[in-house]
Every structure is written in C-alpha cells, then in structure tokens.
Design a protein around this motif. Structure first.
Motif, short mmCIF file in Angstrom:
data_model
loop_
_atom_site.label_atom_id
_atom_site.label_comp_id
_atom_site.label_asym_id
_atom_site.label_seq_id
_atom_site.Cartn_x
_atom_site.Cartn_y
_atom_site.Cartn_z
N LYS A 1 0.83 -1.20 0.00
CA LYS A 1 0.00 0.00 0.00
C LYS A 1 0.87 1.26 0.00
O LYS A 1 0.54 2.26 -0.67
CB LYS A 1 -0.94 -0.02 1.20
N ARG A 2 1.97 1.24 0.74
CA ARG A 2 2.89 2.39 0.73
C ARG A 2 3.48 2.59 -0.66
O ARG A 2 3.60 3.73 -1.14
CB ARG A 2 4.02 2.18 1.75
N ASN B 1 2.17 1.79 -3.55
CA ASN B 1 1.16 2.34 -4.45
C ASN B 1 0.93 3.84 -4.20
O ASN B 1 0.72 4.62 -5.14
CB ASN B 1 -0.16 1.58 -4.30
N SER B 2 0.98 4.23 -2.95
CA SER B 2 0.82 5.65 -2.62
C SER B 2 1.95 6.48 -3.22
O SER B 2 1.73 7.58 -3.76
CB SER B 2 0.78 5.85 -1.10
N ARG B 3 3.19 5.96 -3.14
CA ARG B 3 4.32 6.66 -3.75
C ARG B 3 4.14 6.78 -5.25
O ARG B 3 4.48 7.80 -5.86
CB ARG B 3 5.63 5.94 -3.43
N GLN C 1 1.66 9.55 -6.09
CA GLN C 1 2.27 10.87 -5.85
C GLN C 1 3.28 11.24 -6.92
O GLN C 1 3.46 12.41 -7.24
CB GLN C 1 2.92 10.90 -4.47
N GLU D 1 -4.24 8.67 -10.71
CA GLU D 1 -4.79 8.04 -9.52
C GLU D 1 -5.07 6.56 -9.78
O GLU D 1 -5.30 6.14 -10.92
CB GLU D 1 -6.10 8.73 -9.10
N LYS E 1 -8.18 1.80 -5.76
CA LYS E 1 -7.58 0.69 -5.03
C LYS E 1 -8.62 -0.36 -4.65
O LYS E 1 -9.57 -0.06 -3.93
CB LYS E 1 -6.87 1.20 -3.78
#
Length: 566
Positions: A361-362, A364-366, A369, A452, A455
């Motif tokens: 999950k981290r 994918n967030s990076r 961004q 985006e 998810k």
C-alpha cells in the motif's frame, strides 16, 4: 523453441541435432501422457491388472509396425552405414517381438490369446506404415513421392514417425522412477518401468535420434518442416494411445471429471503478472507512459495537463522500482526473522503477511504521488494488453475451459495489477471471455488517466478477502471446488486456502516464506500419484484445504493436463 530452421545448417548447433530439438519443442505434449489416468494409476502401483495387460498386449502391433517400417526405411536409405544402422534397429525389434510373451511372463503377467488392436493403436500404426510407404500426409500437409530420389527422404520421414514413441516411453518411466517413494519400490509394475528406463531401451532411442539427425542433414527447409509435422503428429497419436487406455477404477485425474456438473461447480482462480504473463504489467504500464510522454517537459508548453518528459519519467520510474525491490526484500527478511515452525501455521502466516500488505500500500501511494501513470490513453493500454505475451500453454488452458459446455466452471483473475483494462484486453483479444477480473483500476478523465489508482486489490489480505467472498457465494449453489494458480508471496494465503494450490514459476521468496510457516511444496505429478493410492486403498481422497501442501509445476501444460485432461 522456435520453428525448425529453414536450412540444413541449423540442424546441429548448441541445442543438438534435430531429434533432440523436436523432443524439447513438443515436450509439453508428453506431459499430457504423464497425467493420463492410466499412467497416474500405474505410477501409484494400484492400476487394475486387466488395464495393464490390455496396454502391453498392444505392444505386439506396435512392434510389427516398427519392423515393417524399418524394412522399408532400409530399402530407401542411400547410405550403406545408414542401412546397417536401420537393419540393427529392425533386428532389435524382431527379437523383442519373438520374446514378447516370455518377457511379459517375467513381469508377472500373462497375455490373453484373443487380444486385438484397439482404435488408438490402429491410428498410430496406420499413420506409421502410410508414412513409410510414401503416403506422407497429415492434418495440414500432403507430400507426393514420385521419383527414386524422393524416396530416399522416406527413411528420414519414417524415423521421425517412430522416434517420439520410444522417447515418450522412456520419459514416462523415468518420471515414475524419480518419485523415489519407498512404497513404490516393489509394486507389481516396477519390472515394466525398469525395462523402459534400462540402458538397452535408452540406446535404442539414442540410435533413432542419431539416425534422424544424419538422415536430415541434406534436407531442405520445407522438408525439415515436414519432419517436424510428422514428429508432432506421432507424438499426438502416442498421447492419444495412453489417454484412450480403458480404466476400470475411479481416478484422481482429470480433476474436473469426477465432479457431477449438475451438482457441483469448479472455480479456477489465477494470478496475472508472471503467472499468466511473461513480463510484469507494472513495467509495461510504465514503459507506455515513458514512450508516449513528450521529449521535453510539457510545463514549458501551453497545456491543461502538465506532464513530465520521457527522460524525467524514466528516471522517476527507475527510482520507484529500486525502492520497491529494496523494501520488498527487507520485508521478506523481516518475515524470515520470525521463528520457523515445524507444523503448518496458517494463522501465523496471515499475521506475517500483514507486513507485506502495508508495504504494498505504501508503494502504491508513492506511485500515485509520482505522477508516473498520468496521461495514458485507455486505447493505448488496451492495445498493449492485446499484444501482451502470455506464458506458453496459458491461452490454450483457458480457451479449453471456455469452450467446454459440460464443464460447470468459472474463472477469476486476482491481481495487484494497477489496471483491470489491461488484463481484460489481454484475455479478450485471445477470444477468452474472462469477465471476473479482480484488480485495481486506473482512474480516467474521459479517456486519459489522471495518475490516480482506484484501489481494490493491493495486498495478500485483499486477495484473500476477494477469494473468500467468491467461494462463499459459489458454495451456496452446490458442492464447490477451488483451484488457485499463482507464483508470488502475495498468492500464498489464497494458494493455501484453495482446495488445490498450484505454484508455477520459480519464486524463491514464495518458497522461503512458505517453508518458514510449515508449508510443504510437492511436485504435482508426485502428489497425484500419492492421492491416487489413497483413493484406491482408503476409498477416499480429500482435496479440501487448507492442508499446508502446495503443488509445484514447471509449465501450464501440467496444469491443463491435471485439471482438464488431454
């Protein structure tokens, strides 16, 4: 392997002669013989003796056809050394033919006096003798032999039609011997298996290979293609022989067959990246973004959609990829630091993989961004899916499931992939109506990605949740069986929860993490042989998971042969 080379110079080389290259090319065909009910029952030592006797009674008709084919091949060969070699092979066959009854008695069996050739035997022997007589034709080709010079090719064509038979028998016997099961050491068919894996049998197979290599040296590219087609046709007919052998008992294979479609249903679950595909979809999507991006930064131009240049994108993606790999390895090492257990511990594995869930999950967030996935056209993504290379055999397996009307089965793809459109396009372009795709989705502004990710399936826990939701719904409509096919650590929970978990590929981290929590990895053929013995000896064979056992395969052909048969 690609097609046989179009010139004689390609016959040799590092890969060996044409005989070896053809065996490698069509080896997947041999897997379908290995996974037939006859061979699985035989390997387990519980094959009904009547079925075995029927099979070996067909040897007489094969040997008679071989002897006559060798006689014709010797006549057509134009080299004295080749003639001598073919004559030796014929003498070996005649000796086996004369001693056949005695040999069978040494194996502990007696042949019936009234045996007749079955349909599969007739199809192969007719094909062989037609080829040796100059009627060289198959499903997609026909060759006219009109002159004495053209007849010299018949020796090579004949050997191409014989070679797969011996190679297939040797392959099957060696696979059975490789099981190394103490309970197998003295079963009643061991003498037969030993005879096929003996040095004498191997020498005969090698002599045929050597002869085929020599006889094809002067052939043209077109004639080499004929050799290939004859070899493949012979292999298919031999596989058909094993699949058509009459079985008088309940069998463990094919997996889809024992279940009554009216009262039971089968769900096939499958990972996508590196399980179905030959490359990772994340790399493909990043490459599309890099390829379609402007050469210079679009911030310098008049545009409403700022976008990085291709050079900046490549640099950013390189940093993201390196960071992902480094943190993934750290996460796996952290899991491995947990005390190893001796007995299978599913709950402990679930807790450990929560670390992997947080990491995914981290990452994918990076990615979101970074803006790497901003500005992709949906049509470009779908075209990439259409051209995505699938693993050998994957397409054929799913096509067979879709077209079998009497099979009550549904297919579900569970993937971390960022773009469900890519997966759906990959299957739809190959006439595969796989509607049940469970993955993340890219967000679009009209037809252009915003960067985006919607998810849905980011982690092992979310894969497991999707798996549980589907199986719970399907179990309400009758007896439900599940197969999960995957190859990464993120698949472990689903693999173990399924009735049959099949690991394809060579992920060392999957095996390391699994073994840390007591998971056993068993080659699929070996596991089926054990299950078949349990079925006959205990009158039951329970597939229902989780058992802590995962079955390993090296190809989609094994999966196809196990689940659907030949």
């Amino acid at each position: 392997m690609g097609m046989v080379a179009a010139s004689a110079s390609a016959v040799g080389g590092e890969e060996g002669g044409i005989a070896r290259r053809l065996w490698i090319k069509f080896r997947d065909e041999s897997v379908f013989a290995l996974y037939t009910p006859f061979v699985v029952c035989l390997a387990s030592g519980v094959l009904d003796p009547q079925s075995f006797v029927h099979c070996i009674s067909q040897d007489v008709y094969f040997l008679q056809a071989f002897a006559h084919a060798y006689e014709l091949a010797e006549e057509y060969a134009d080299d004295d050394d080749d003639k001598i070699a073919i004559r030796k092979l014929r003498k070996r066959v005649l000796k086996k033919l004369n001693n056949h009854d005695e040999t069978v008695r040494e194996w502990g069996f007696e042949l019936p006096s009234d045996s007749i050739s079955d349909n599969a035997t007739v199809k192969y022997t007719d094909f062989l003798l037609a080829t040796a007589s100059g009627k060289v034709e198959g499903e997609k080709f026909r060759v006219k032999i009109a002159t004495p010079f053209e007849k010299t090719k018949l020796a090579a064509y004949t050997l191409a039609a014989i070679g797969p038979c011996l190679r297939l028998y040797a392959f099957i016997s060696k696979e059975i011997l490789a099981l190394e099961d103490p309970d197998q050491s003295n079963h009643i068919y061991k003498k037969w298996v030993d005879s096929l894996s003996s040095q004498n049998f191997e020498e005969a197979a090698l002599q045929i290979d050597d002869l085929l290599d020599r006889l094809t040296v002067s052939l043209t590219g077109e004639e080499l293609n004929i050799i290939e087609k004859l070899y493949q046709q012979a292999m298919k007919l031999e596989v058909k022989f094993f699949s058509d052998q009459p079985i008088l008992q309940q069998t463990i294979v094919p997996f889809s067959q024992p279940h009554d479609p009216a009262e039971s249903n089968l769900s096939i679950f499958c990972d996508f990246d590196m399980t179905c595909t030959a490359i990772d979809s994340s790399d493909l999507l990043a490459e599309i973004a890099i390829r379609t991006a402007p050469k210079t930064d679009m911030n310098e131009c008049e545009t409403q959609l700022p976008q990085m240049s291709s050079a900046d994108l490549r640099t950013t993606w390189g940093v993201l990829s390196s960071q992902y790999t480094e943190e993934y390895e750290q996460c796996v090492e952290s899991i491995m630091a947990i005390e190893k257990v001796e007995e299978f511990n599913y709950e402990g594995l679930c807790r450990a993989l929560e670390q992997l869930s947080s990491f995914e999950k981290r990452a994918n967030s990076r990615l979101i961004q970074s803006g790497v996935l901003k500005g992709l056209n949906v049509e470009e993504i779908k075209r990439a899916g259409e051209h995505l290379i699938l693993q050998d055999g994957c397409k054929g397996f799913f096509q067979e499931i879709v077209k079998r009307e009497n099979l009550n089965a549904d297919i579900h793809v569970l993937s971390y992939c960022w773009c469900g459109d890519l997966i759906r396009s990959a299957f739809a372009s190959r006439d595969l109506n796989v509607q049940n795709v469970h993955s993340n989705e890219l967000a679009y502004d009209e037809f252009i990605t915003t960067g985006e990710i919607i998810k849905k399936v980011e982690s092992p826990m979310e894969k497991l949740q999707a798996f549980n939701d589907i199986t719970k719904a399907r179990s309400k409509i009758g007896e439900h069986f599940t197969v999960y096919i995957g190859g990464s650590v993120g698949d472990l929970l689903c693999l173990l929860k399924a009735d049959v978990g099949i690991v394809i590929g060579s992920s060392s981290s999957l095996r390391r993490v699994g073994e840390q929590f007591g998971v056993s990895f068993v080659p699929l053929f070996s596991g089926l042989v054990k299950k078949q013995r349990e079925l006959i000896e205990d009158c039951s064979s329970n597939w229902k998971g989780p058992s802590g056992i995962l079955y390993t395969v090296s190809s989609w052909a094994e999966i196809h042969a196990f689940i659907l048969g030949s």
